[in-house]
Design an enzyme around this catalytic site. Structure first.
Site, PDB file in Angstrom:
ATOM      1  N   HIS A 161      46.521  31.776  32.061  1.00 25.27           N
ATOM      2  CA  HIS A 161      45.903  33.067  31.776  1.00 25.27           C
ATOM      3  C   HIS A 161      46.918  34.215  31.751  1.00 25.27           C
ATOM      4  CE1 HIS A 161      45.491  33.459  36.314  1.00 25.27           C
ATOM      5  NE2 HIS A 161      45.855  34.703  36.000  1.00 25.27           N
ATOM      6  N   ASP A 191      44.660  25.682  34.066  1.00 25.53           N
ATOM      7  CA  ASP A 191      45.193  27.044  34.108  1.00 25.53           C
ATOM      8  C   ASP A 191      46.704  27.043  34.329  1.00 25.53           C
ATOM      9  OD1 ASP A 191      45.207  29.780  33.925  1.00 25.53           O
ATOM     10  OD2 ASP A 191      44.577  30.123  36.004  1.00 25.53           O
ATOM     11  N   SER A 300      49.512  36.181  40.081  1.00 27.04           N
ATOM     12  CA  SER A 300      49.174  34.981  39.328  1.00 27.04           C
ATOM     13  C   SER A 300      50.415  34.322  38.736  1.00 27.04           C
ATOM     14  CB  SER A 300      48.206  35.333  38.184  1.00 27.04           C
ATOM     15  OG  SER A 300      46.967  35.735  38.691  1.00 27.04           O
TER      16      SER A 300
END
Length: 356
Positions: A161, A191, A300
């Protein structure tokens, strides 16, 4: 003359007196008696000379030399054998290395110097050079995330992402250098993404650990770039294992949320609730490591690290107390990371250029 010569004792037949000394064996190496009586010679009227004086002198000499040959040979063989044995032992020691460290599993690999082992500062100093800041630009806007260097020439693991749909990717290393990167492969079902820096070499590579050995209560450190604050270090513990975390696989959905939040936040679902935005209709679920180490948008793709300096997870999601769609998402001690064993099992697929 003959009588006088025999009495002189210059020559004595060893076989004489054998009967008187029957208990003494006859040595077969003694020279046989002459076939004639020794004769005396005179030279210029001088004293008589015994002709057999020299043979008699050689007999005991020969008797002493004979055993020396085999003894000397055996001694030489022993020395050679010792030399070969010693050399062989040395060679084996060089090959096996009595003082070399045996290769060990990644769970016991100590990246942190022994003097700083078990300290947050030691982990941060050892691992920070392997963590990068990623800036991705797409049609929907820009986002900031983090990544982990896994090869010295610039392969970097991050979240899907963070780079999904990006038209341009810039990467900054801990020493301030900037690179352009390209996406090698993506796996939205986990992911995960693999990107590659251009014209990079000599980078500090992270040590990938073994997440199967992680236990609840283990101390951990998180490193990333929350809100663009490069190289931010936080610490905590592993709060839980095997948490079912659901994230969106819709590329446009992710881009929209990143633009709204202005960072690397990502909508995810946990326990039947959605956080950091609407996950949409296209989602995937993975087993995550839960941690209370502070994570914020921009963490992230960064690293969750054990106290030996091994990467045990890739940080991917954080709980937002402010509710869905809020740009005020921040750490409340509920963060989630993709186990590093999941990453390692997916590397071949990512390196193949798969875009899924």
């Amino acid at each position: 003359m003959t009588e006088s010569f025999r009495r002189s004792g210059d020559y004595e037949n060893p076989y004489q007196g054998a009967q008187q000394h029957a208990s003494s064996p006859v040595n077969p190496e003694w020279p046989p008696p002459p076939a004639y009586q020794p004769a005396a010679q005179e030279a210029g009227g001088g004293a008589p000379t015994a002709l057999l004086t020299e043979p008699v002198a050689q007999a005991p000499t020969a008797r002493r030399r004979r055993p020396r040959g085999p003894v000397a040979l055996l001694a030489a063989v022993a020395i050679v054998a010792a030399a070969i044995g010693g050399g062989t032992a040395y060679g084996i020691q060089e090959l096996t290395g009595n003082d070399t460290v045996a290769t060990s599993s990644s769970t016991s690999t100590n990246v942190v110097p022994s003097s700083q082992k078990g300290t947050v500062s030691g982990v941060a100093k050892a691992v920070s050079p392997s963590i990068v800041e990623i800036s991705a630009t797409s049609n929907a806007g820009s986002s900031t995330g983090s990544g982990v260097i896994i090869t010295s020439d610039g392969e970097i693991v991050t979240n899907n992402h963070v780079v999904s749909g990006a038209s341009q990717i810039k990467v900054a290393t801990s020493d301030g250098k900037e690179y352009t990167a390209e996406v090698v492969g993506t796996d939205s079902s986990k992911d995960l993404a693999l990107i590659k820096l251009q014209n990079a070499s000599g980078l500090t590579v992270a040590t990938l650990g073994d997440s199967s050995g992680v236990q609840v209560g283990d101390e951990v450190v998180a490193i990333g770039s929350p809100e663009g604050l490069t190289g931010t270090v936080t610490s905590g513990i592993v709060s839980a294992l095997n948490r079912d975390v659901t994230v969106s696989t819709d590329e446009s959905q992710g881009q929209q949320q990143q633009q709204q939040q202005g960072g690397g936040g990502w909508p995810f679902e946990f326990g039947g609730q959605e956080f950091n935005g609407d996950t949409g209709s296209s989602t995937t679920t993975y087993k995550a490591i839960q941690t209370d180490a502070s994570l914020n948008p921009g963490n992230s793709g960064g690293a969750l690290i054990d106290m030996n300096g091994n990467i045990i997870g890739i940080n991917s999601a954080m709980y937002s107390a402010a509710g869905s769609g809020s740009s005020d998402a921040g750490s409340v001690g509920l963060g989630f990371a993709i186990p590093i064993n999941t990453v390692k099992s997916d590397l071949a697929k990512l390196r193949s250029g798969s875009q899924s």
